[in-house]
Design a protein around this motif. Structure first.
Motif, PDB file in Angstrom:
ATOM      1  N   ALA A  56      67.332 127.644 -24.719  1.00 55.21           N
ATOM      2  CA  ALA A  56      65.931 127.375 -24.421  1.00 55.21           C
ATOM      3  C   ALA A  56      65.565 125.972 -24.884  1.00 55.21           C
ATOM      4  O   ALA A  56      64.779 125.269 -24.246  1.00 55.21           O
ATOM      5  CB  ALA A  56      65.036 128.415 -25.094  1.00 55.21           C
ATOM      6  N   LEU A  57      66.146 125.557 -26.004  1.00 55.88           N
ATOM      7  CA  LEU A  57      65.915 124.190 -26.490  1.00 55.88           C
ATOM      8  C   LEU A  57      66.573 123.172 -25.581  1.00 55.88           C
ATOM      9  O   LEU A  57      66.029 122.094 -25.322  1.00 55.88           O
ATOM     10  CB  LEU A  57      66.474 124.045 -27.907  1.00 55.88           C
ATOM     11  CG  LEU A  57      65.743 124.776 -29.024  1.00 55.88           C
ATOM     12  CD1 LEU A  57      66.567 124.725 -30.299  1.00 55.88           C
ATOM     13  CD2 LEU A  57      64.378 124.180 -29.264  1.00 55.88           C
ATOM     14  N   ALA A  58      67.770 123.516 -25.086  1.00 52.25           N
ATOM     15  CA  ALA A  58      68.508 122.591 -24.229  1.00 52.25           C
ATOM     16  C   ALA A  58      67.910 122.503 -22.833  1.00 52.25           C
ATOM     17  O   ALA A  58      68.145 121.530 -22.116  1.00 52.25           O
ATOM     18  CB  ALA A  58      69.968 123.023 -24.138  1.00 52.25           C
ATOM     19  N   ASP A  59      67.137 123.523 -22.446  1.00 49.86           N
ATOM     20  CA  ASP A  59      66.504 123.550 -21.123  1.00 49.86           C
ATOM     21  C   ASP A  59      65.179 122.804 -21.202  1.00 49.86           C
ATOM     22  O   ASP A  59      64.217 123.281 -21.812  1.00 49.86           O
ATOM     23  CB  ASP A  59      66.289 125.004 -20.696  1.00 49.86           C
ATOM     24  CG  ASP A  59      65.868 125.140 -19.241  1.00 49.86           C
ATOM     25  OD1 ASP A  59      65.214 124.205 -18.736  1.00 49.86           O
ATOM     26  OD2 ASP A  59      66.162 126.173 -18.625  1.00 49.86           O
ATOM     27  N   ARG A  60      65.092 121.665 -20.566  1.00 46.19           N
ATOM     28  CA  ARG A  60      63.899 120.817 -20.664  1.00 46.19           C
ATOM     29  C   ARG A  60      62.655 121.460 -20.049  1.00 46.19           C
ATOM     30  O   ARG A  60      61.533 121.016 -20.304  1.00 46.19           O
ATOM     31  CB  ARG A  60      64.175 119.456 -20.003  1.00 46.19           C
ATOM     32  CG  ARG A  60      65.216 118.609 -20.735  1.00 46.19           C
ATOM     33  CD  ARG A  60      65.271 117.202 -20.175  1.00 46.19           C
ATOM     34  NE  ARG A  60      66.152 116.335 -20.932  1.00 46.19           N
ATOM     35  CZ  ARG A  60      67.386 116.016 -20.565  1.00 46.19           C
ATOM     36  NH1 ARG A  60      67.882 116.501 -19.431  1.00 46.19           N
ATOM     37  NH2 ARG A  60      68.133 115.216 -21.296  1.00 46.19           N
TER      38      ARG A  60
ATOM     39  N   PHE B 219      80.807 122.540 -42.177  1.00 50.34           N
ATOM     40  CA  PHE B 219      81.308 122.188 -40.850  1.00 50.34           C
ATOM     41  C   PHE B 219      80.202 122.332 -39.801  1.00 50.34           C
ATOM     42  O   PHE B 219      79.904 121.410 -39.029  1.00 50.34           O
ATOM     43  CB  PHE B 219      82.491 123.113 -40.575  1.00 50.34           C
ATOM     44  CG  PHE B 219      83.119 123.012 -39.221  1.00 50.34           C
ATOM     45  CD1 PHE B 219      83.522 121.804 -38.685  1.00 50.34           C
ATOM     46  CD2 PHE B 219      83.359 124.174 -38.478  1.00 50.34           C
ATOM     47  CE1 PHE B 219      84.144 121.733 -37.446  1.00 50.34           C
ATOM     48  CE2 PHE B 219      83.980 124.112 -37.243  1.00 50.34           C
ATOM     49  CZ  PHE B 219      84.367 122.886 -36.723  1.00 50.34           C
ATOM     50  N   LEU B 220      79.533 123.507 -39.803  1.00 45.10           N
ATOM     51  CA  LEU B 220      78.507 123.780 -38.796  1.00 45.10           C
ATOM     52  C   LEU B 220      77.280 122.893 -38.960  1.00 45.10           C
ATOM     53  O   LEU B 220      76.661 122.499 -37.970  1.00 45.10           O
ATOM     54  CB  LEU B 220      78.097 125.255 -38.862  1.00 45.10           C
ATOM     55  CG  LEU B 220      79.126 126.273 -38.387  1.00 45.10           C
ATOM     56  CD1 LEU B 220      78.631 127.686 -38.640  1.00 45.10           C
ATOM     57  CD2 LEU B 220      79.444 126.080 -36.907  1.00 45.10           C
ATOM     58  N   ALA B 221      76.929 122.589 -40.188  1.00 45.62           N
ATOM     59  CA  ALA B 221      75.768 121.725 -40.412  1.00 45.62           C
ATOM     60  C   ALA B 221      75.942 120.382 -39.715  1.00 45.62           C
ATOM     61  O   ALA B 221      74.971 119.795 -39.204  1.00 45.62           O
ATOM     62  CB  ALA B 221      75.535 121.525 -41.904  1.00 45.62           C
ATOM     63  N   ASN B 222      77.162 119.893 -39.669  1.00 50.60           N
ATOM     64  CA  ASN B 222      77.438 118.635 -38.974  1.00 50.60           C
ATOM     65  C   ASN B 222      77.242 118.769 -37.467  1.00 50.60           C
ATOM     66  O   ASN B 222      76.759 117.844 -36.813  1.00 50.60           O
ATOM     67  CB  ASN B 222      78.855 118.158 -39.291  1.00 50.60           C
ATOM     68  CG  ASN B 222      78.960 117.480 -40.634  1.00 50.60           C
ATOM     69  OD1 ASN B 222      78.882 116.257 -40.741  1.00 50.60           O
ATOM     70  ND2 ASN B 222      79.130 118.271 -41.691  1.00 50.60           N
ATOM     71  N   TYR B 223      77.614 119.915 -36.898  1.00 46.40           N
ATOM     72  CA  TYR B 223      77.377 120.152 -35.471  1.00 46.40           C
ATOM     73  C   TYR B 223      75.883 120.259 -35.177  1.00 46.40           C
ATOM     74  O   TYR B 223      75.406 119.776 -34.146  1.00 46.40           O
ATOM     75  CB  TYR B 223      78.104 121.418 -35.008  1.00 46.40           C
ATOM     76  CG  TYR B 223      79.545 121.162 -34.653  1.00 46.40           C
ATOM     77  CD1 TYR B 223      79.932 120.945 -33.336  1.00 46.40           C
ATOM     78  CD2 TYR B 223      80.525 121.114 -35.646  1.00 46.40           C
ATOM     79  CE1 TYR B 223      81.260 120.694 -33.022  1.00 46.40           C
ATOM     80  CE2 TYR B 223      81.849 120.857 -35.336  1.00 46.40           C
ATOM     81  CZ  TYR B 223      82.212 120.644 -34.022  1.00 46.40           C
ATOM     82  OH  TYR B 223      83.530 120.378 -33.706  1.00 46.40           O
ATOM     83  N   VAL B 224      75.161 120.909 -36.068  1.00 46.59           N
ATOM     84  CA  VAL B 224      73.710 121.010 -35.895  1.00 46.59           C
ATOM     85  C   VAL B 224      73.086 119.622 -35.892  1.00 46.59           C
ATOM     86  O   VAL B 224      72.280 119.276 -35.005  1.00 46.59           O
ATOM     87  CB  VAL B 224      73.098 121.883 -37.006  1.00 46.59           C
ATOM     88  CG1 VAL B 224      71.571 121.862 -36.914  1.00 46.59           C
ATOM     89  CG2 VAL B 224      73.614 123.318 -36.912  1.00 46.59           C
ATOM     90  N   GLU B 225      73.446 118.813 -36.868  1.00 45.62           N
ATOM     91  CA  GLU B 225      72.887 117.452 -36.948  1.00 45.62           C
ATOM     92  C   GLU B 225      73.294 116.622 -35.721  1.00 45.62           C
ATOM     93  O   GLU B 225      72.508 115.800 -35.237  1.00 45.62           O
ATOM     94  CB  GLU B 225      73.362 116.757 -38.233  1.00 45.62           C
ATOM     95  CG  GLU B 225      72.870 117.398 -39.524  1.00 45.62           C
ATOM     96  CD  GLU B 225      71.374 117.183 -39.771  1.00 45.62           C
ATOM     97  OE1 GLU B 225      70.725 116.470 -38.978  1.00 45.62           O
ATOM     98  OE2 GLU B 225      70.859 117.735 -40.764  1.00 45.62           O
TER      99      GLU B 225
ATOM    100  N   ASP C 272      71.849 113.999 -30.512  1.00 47.28           N
ATOM    101  CA  ASP C 272      72.030 113.783 -29.063  1.00 47.28           C
ATOM    102  C   ASP C 272      71.100 114.647 -28.205  1.00 47.28           C
ATOM    103  O   ASP C 272      71.233 114.697 -26.987  1.00 47.28           O
ATOM    104  CB  ASP C 272      73.487 113.996 -28.651  1.00 47.28           C
ATOM    105  CG  ASP C 272      73.901 115.466 -28.573  1.00 47.28           C
ATOM    106  OD1 ASP C 272      73.081 116.352 -28.864  1.00 47.28           O
ATOM    107  OD2 ASP C 272      75.061 115.725 -28.205  1.00 47.28           O
ATOM    108  N   GLU C 273      70.156 115.335 -28.859  1.00 48.98           N
ATOM    109  CA  GLU C 273      69.165 116.171 -28.162  1.00 48.98           C
ATOM    110  C   GLU C 273      69.840 117.194 -27.246  1.00 48.98           C
ATOM    111  O   GLU C 273      69.435 117.410 -26.117  1.00 48.98           O
ATOM    112  CB  GLU C 273      68.182 115.299 -27.383  1.00 48.98           C
ATOM    113  CG  GLU C 273      67.371 114.373 -28.280  1.00 48.98           C
ATOM    114  CD  GLU C 273      66.381 113.516 -27.513  1.00 48.98           C
ATOM    115  OE1 GLU C 273      66.627 113.262 -26.317  1.00 48.98           O
ATOM    116  OE2 GLU C 273      65.358 113.122 -28.098  1.00 48.98           O
ATOM    117  N   PHE C 274      70.873 117.807 -27.769  1.00 50.98           N
ATOM    118  CA  PHE C 274      71.598 118.905 -27.116  1.00 50.98           C
ATOM    119  C   PHE C 274      72.406 118.467 -25.899  1.00 50.98           C
ATOM    120  O   PHE C 274      72.852 119.309 -25.118  1.00 50.98           O
ATOM    121  CB  PHE C 274      70.646 120.033 -26.707  1.00 50.98           C
ATOM    122  CG  PHE C 274      70.583 121.145 -27.713  1.00 50.98           C
ATOM    123  CD1 PHE C 274      71.704 121.898 -28.017  1.00 50.98           C
ATOM    124  CD2 PHE C 274      69.403 121.445 -28.355  1.00 50.98           C
ATOM    125  CE1 PHE C 274      71.643 122.935 -28.932  1.00 50.98           C
ATOM    126  CE2 PHE C 274      69.328 122.479 -29.280  1.00 50.98           C
ATOM    127  CZ  PHE C 274      70.452 123.227 -29.566  1.00 50.98           C
TER     128      PHE C 274
END
Length: 406
Positions: A218-222, A288-294, A299-301
């Protein structure tokens, strides 16, 4: 052992299976997904199988450093940092401040805790249909009484409240938003749909459970986005459990983390059940995951959205036609839902034909857990795949659709 024998054994292990596997005895979608992992074109599970983006590659290259960091730091530091970053990405500013989100290593574990809570209090639950069948299995395995509520009852925000009054006769309501497999979401109407659901639960004393494991899309869908759902839940006074997950978002080879957040009135009871199941999620995995989140904040998904968007467009252009009809989702989640048009063709038969050609899709029967016959009209395709592989899968699938008489 001779060299000839060794070579023959190795070749036998590497040779593809020629006979089409018999899947008629499978009891759930996960058993299909396990077999699909051995299939050339696996479009079954919704886990992420695409390659890393350039920026994600840098995270992979830094794994030794992330490992050493996790060895030196406190568990609580990595938990807090991950939760803060996750909810910042998801635009849920109040959620991290609540300081009551519990972490586990899979959404199924969080769901099991929710099911344990329902069983402990002898509560019945209305569960959305269609949905992924492991939700049903987890509830049934805990001997929780389940009743179906059709997703269509939630489509119109102006009728949601009355529809729930008419159809829900259980102690709890369990929704999946965005839904898997259809991509339906109350978010299509902003706050309004969620407000009606919450108002109903407050007025009628229902426990609200929400699986939000596909919320990242939903976040990735503009065209959709996500408002502060936790602010609504907390301010309303509703009793709730909300489940979130990273497992469907990033290509991290199932190194994932799930979350369950509960309202104050039931938090202690949920926490006591949660600690009976596990101690903690690996601090390395959280680091590890925190880096993917950041990275997705940065890059705004794009790394998530671009692959899904390209594969969705290809699937729609190549498959939408006389045999299959693409079902437009409210949110562009990482799966595509297709309706089967010929009356004489079932999802079971189509899946069998595709499997003969090394293409594995999921039949809709298991998603329609209360009325499997309705699911015979649908199949689900996973989109989180490397584009080159996905292109090959679409060509193979199209070949079957064109070759056979339906």
């Amino acid at each position: 052992m001779s060299t000839e024998t060794t070579t023959r054994d190795q070749n036998a292990q590497q040779a593809p299976e020629t006979a089409t596997p018999d899947v008629s005895g499978f009891v759930d979608l996960t058993q299909h997904e396990i077999l699909a992992l051995k299939t050339r074109f696996n479009l079954a599970d919704a886990h992420t199988h695409q390659r890393q983006s350039d920026s994600q590659d840098k995270i992979v290259n830094s794994l030794p450093e992330l490992w050493r960091e996790a060895e030196e730091g406190l568990q609580s530091f990595y938990e807090k940092r991950f939760i803060e970053a996750f909810f910042r990405l998801h635009r849920q500013p109040g959620a991290a401040e609540l300081n009551k989100t519990m972490l586990s290593y899979a959404a199924s574990i969080s769901t099991m805790v929710a099911a344990m809570f329902l069983k402990q209090r002898d509560m019945s639950v209305s569960l959305i249909e269609p949905c992924f069948d492991n939700l049903v299995d987890l509830l049934r395995n805990m001997q929780v009484e389940i009743k179906p509520i059709n997703e269509s009852e939630l489509h119109d925000p102006d009728t949601i409240y009355d529809n729930l009054v008419r159809t829900v006769h259980t102690d709890a309501l369990f929704l999946v938003d965005p839904n898997n497999p259809t991509g339906f979401s109350l978010l299509k109407d902003g706050r309004k749909g969620f407000e009606q659901v919450v108002r109903y639960c407050v007025d009628h004393g229902k426990l609200l459970l929400i699986d939000q494991c596909f919320a990242s899309f939903a976040l990735a869908d503009r065209n959709v986005g996500r408002f502060d759902i936790y602010q609504l839940l907390e301010s309303s006074g509703v009793s709730y459990m909300a489940i979130e997950d990273t497992g469907k978002t990033w290509p991290v080879q199932d190194a994932k983390c799930a979350m369950i957040t509960a309202s104050d009135d039931i938090h202690e009871a949920v926490y006591n059940l949660h600690t009976s199941v596990l101690l903690n999620v690996s601090p390395f995995v959280l680091n590890f995951l925190a880096n993917y989140v950041e990275d997705s904040i940065e890059d705004e998904f794009a790394s998530v959205r671009d692959v899904i968007t390209a594969n969705r467009a290809l699937a729609k252009s190549m498959l939408d036609g006389e045999v299959l009809e693409y079902v437009e989702p409210a949110v562009n989640v990482s799966v595509a839902w297709f309706r089967i048009k010929p009356e004489g063709l079932t999802a079971t038969r189509l899946q069998e034909k595709l499997l003969e050609n090394e293409v594995y899709v999921l039949p809709g029967t298991y998603f329609y857990w209360n009325e499997p016959v309705k699911g015979e009209r649908f199949i689900r395709l996973a989109l989180a795949r490397e584009p080159e592989m996905f292109d090959g899968a679409m060509r193979a699938l199209r070949e079957v659709l064109d070759r056979d008489e339906w």
